[in-house]
Scaffold this motif. Structure first.
Motif, PDB file in Angstrom:
ATOM      1  N   CYS A   1      82.646  29.094  30.293  1.00  0.00           N
ATOM      2  CA  CYS A   1      81.188  28.829  30.472  1.00  0.00           C
ATOM      3  C   CYS A   1      80.633  28.377  31.679  1.00  0.00           C
ATOM      4  CB  CYS A   1      80.482  28.263  29.315  1.00  0.00           C
ATOM      5  SG  CYS A   1      80.874  26.540  29.217  1.00  0.00           S
ATOM      6  N   ALA A   2      79.830  28.337  32.093  1.00  0.00           N
ATOM      7  CA  ALA A   2      79.119  27.350  33.513  1.00  0.00           C
ATOM      8  C   ALA A   2      79.628  26.001  33.210  1.00  0.00           C
ATOM      9  CB  ALA A   2      77.664  27.538  33.635  1.00  0.00           C
ATOM     10  N   THR A   3      80.095  25.285  34.079  1.00  0.00           N
ATOM     11  CA  THR A   3      80.527  23.914  33.816  1.00  0.00           C
ATOM     12  C   THR A   3      80.416  23.081  35.030  1.00  0.00           C
ATOM     13  OG1 THR A   3      82.576  24.984  32.490  1.00  0.00           O
ATOM     14  CG2 THR A   3      82.851  22.509  33.371  1.00  0.00           C
ATOM     15  N   TRP A   4      79.739  21.963  34.587  1.00  0.00           N
ATOM     16  CA  TRP A   4      79.364  20.746  35.535  1.00  0.00           C
ATOM     17  C   TRP A   4      80.270  19.714  35.762  1.00  0.00           C
ATOM     18  CZ3 TRP A   4      73.559  20.108  36.852  1.00  0.00           C
ATOM     19  CH2 TRP A   4      72.858  21.433  36.760  1.00  0.00           C
ATOM     20  N   PRO A   5      80.348  19.167  36.612  1.00  0.00           N
ATOM     21  CA  PRO A   5      81.182  17.889  36.757  1.00  0.00           C
ATOM     22  C   PRO A   5      80.298  16.764  36.092  1.00  0.00           C
ATOM     23  CG  PRO A   5      80.088  18.149  38.927  1.00  0.00           C
ATOM     24  CD  PRO A   5      79.856  19.186  38.114  1.00  0.00           C
TER      25      PRO A   5
END
Length: 321
Positions: free
Chosen positions: A182-186
């Motif tokens: 899935c879209a992944t953010w830090p």
């Protein structure tokens, strides 16, 4: 003489042959109730299996304290924030976990929270208890924005189930790898992401940098009415701030399996809150967990004997940290 492998009687009975095949020539030291059948001075590796918790934890700790040659401990759990494990790491003992053994049942409990809170199951339960026929609209999960903090085995399974429920899923991990489903953010950009999180699931381990990760300031960043689910560790969330956010209506509900103080004190307002689902740190309770944890241990034992990298090894704290 090769060092002994310390296991419980339950593990020896069910996995003894597999252990001997993984580590030929290594004797087993078996913990039977309060007594160790074997010499603790010869113990080199040990398995803290689920059948030893909580009643057998004290005899195990006593045996490990008497094992100066202990080099490696494997635990049935995924979390190792307890001081017991930190003391072993400080001794130079290698530590591995059974991360992933309970991922599926824990993620299923997360799905239970999502469905119960969106479909107002607590309200329906109150109506049923009152014999009250009260049809009303409920919320649809399809298209809602779900943010999953932590993409270990539990978080990844939550992502899969969230996508199956047709939610818009975003993951958060310390450093995205690029292979996430899935879209992944830090994690460093969490504050930017929280205003989009209609549903927020915490599936992180507890560490110094994650203590009260979700505090009053970050709760205020959530959109009004957001729901919070915590299956990580209780201290990830500032519980007093969460209670206040629930009381004001800024947080619209919560599914909580872990708490800052356990058992949850009877005077906690979370027990009786109409939009909170409380479970007693049991989201991963499943008869198959002990078997899966033992299988990870057997695999790691073969790796240990063969000098190969171990699965789920915990990084020891830096000297002076």
């Amino acid at each position: 003489m090769p060092g002994a492998i310390l296991v419980s009687a339950w593990i020896e009975e069910r996995f003894g042959d597999a252990l001997r095949a993984a580590a030929p020539g290594r004797p087993l030291a078996v913990l039977r109730g309060e007594a160790l059948d074997g010499d603790p001075a010869q113990v080199e590796a040990a398995f803290f299996s689920g059948d030893l918790y909580p009643g057998g934890a004290r005899p195990l700790a006593r045996a490990l304290h008497q094992a100066p040659g202990l080099r490696w401990l494997h635990t049935f759990a995924a979390g190792v924030d307890h001081p017991f494990f930190q003391r072993l790491l400080a001794r130079g003992v290698r530590l591995t976990t059974s991360s992933g053994a309970a991922a599926v049942p824990i993620a299923h409990t997360v799905a239970l929270y999502l469905l119960a809170l969106s479909r107002d199951l607590p309200g329906w339960a109150r109506d049923q208890a009152a014999r009250r026929w009260n049809p009303r609209d409920v919320e649809d999960l399809q298209g809602r924005r779900l943010v999953v903090l932590g993409l270990g085995p539990i978080g990844l399974e939550v992502v899969r189930l969230g996508q199956a429920l047709r939610m818009e899923v975003t993951g958060v991990r310390r450093t995205p790898r690029g292979d996430e489903p899935c879209a992944t953010w830090p994690l460093a950009r969490l504050d930017e992401l929280l205003p989009r999180a209609e549903w927020l699931v915490l599936a992180l381990p507890l560490a110094e940098e994650t203590h009260h990760l979700l505090d009053a300031r970050r709760l205020a960043l959530l959109p009004r009415g957001a729901r919070v689910v915590n299956v990580g560790r209780g201290a990830l969330v500032d519980e007093a701030a969460l209670v206040a956010a629930l009381a004001s209506g800024h947080v619209g509900g919560a599914g909580l399996d872990v708490f800052e103080v356990e058992p949850l004190p009877q005077e906690s307002p979370l027990w009786s809150h109409p939009r909170v689902v409380v479970t007693p740190h049991a989201s991963g309770s499943n008869p198959g967990n002990d078997r899966r944890a033992a299988e990870i241990f057997v695999d790691n034992l073969a790796r240990y004997v063969g000098g190969k990298p171990l699965r789920n090894e915990v990084e020891a704290p830096a000297a002076g940290a």
